[in-house]
Design an enzyme around this catalytic site. Sequence first.
Site, short mmCIF file in Angstrom:
data_model
loop_
_atom_site.label_atom_id
_atom_site.label_comp_id
_atom_site.label_asym_id
_atom_site.label_seq_id
_atom_site.Cartn_x
_atom_site.Cartn_y
_atom_site.Cartn_z
N ASP A 98 -1.88 32.44 18.60
CA ASP A 98 -1.13 32.46 19.73
C ASP A 98 0.17 32.64 19.44
OD1 ASP A 98 -1.38 32.18 22.46
OD2 ASP A 98 -1.05 30.19 22.44
N ARG A 119 4.66 37.07 13.88
CA ARG A 119 3.26 37.55 13.72
C ARG A 119 3.12 37.96 12.06
NH1 ARG A 119 2.00 38.50 18.18
NH2 ARG A 119 3.23 40.44 18.31
#
Length: 193
Positions: free
Chosen positions: A68, A177
């Site tokens: 997330d 990420r």
Amino acid sequence: MKLIFATNNAHKLREVSQVVGDRFTLLTPRECGITEDIPEDQPTLEGNALQKARYIYERTGIDCFADDTGLEVDALGGEPGVRSARYATDGHDDEANKRLLLQRLQGIENRAAQFRTAIALIIGGEEYLFEGVVRGEISHEELGDGGFGYDPLFLPEGRAESFAQMSAEDKNAISHRGRAVRALAEFLNFELL
Ligand code: IMP
């Protein structure tokens, strides 16, 4: 070794597969019979990542991980954070989200912000958390048309261009990420095996 990655986004799956390496076969929830939306209604990124991973593990018994991500703006007390996708509306409208962010920062000098990704991994019932952060600033206007989400408004620290002006490879090398997935890959390849 088989691992379910809690995404049905083919682009994300390919990108993450390349980083974790070919010792791991990544499966999507759909390939494992989970066709419904996986709940993510927790107040933190870590909570959501764990909630998604636990949902999959409880139903399949297969080792898995979930991520997330949120954009955390210092002057807004970490907003939009866990609500990044649905900042302006419930419908995940990137254009409205960017407009609202610029509006909220109008007249504010401190533009410091960070993207943060949390990854939850469950292996044999054990839970592990990984994090990736990239610091930067929110620009005063959109710059570039690559990438997605808030990319045109994010100037990573030490770089002259926004995420939306960088190649996917350049962004991946420094992004939240990219960092979180490399931390996961390191654990899977060097600590676990
Ligand atoms: P997710 O957890 O990866 O689905 O990300 C949640 C939301 O954060 C997305 O809908 C985007 O609005 C924003 N976001 C996540 N990653 C990025 C990124 O790399 N660039 C720009 N926005 C992002």
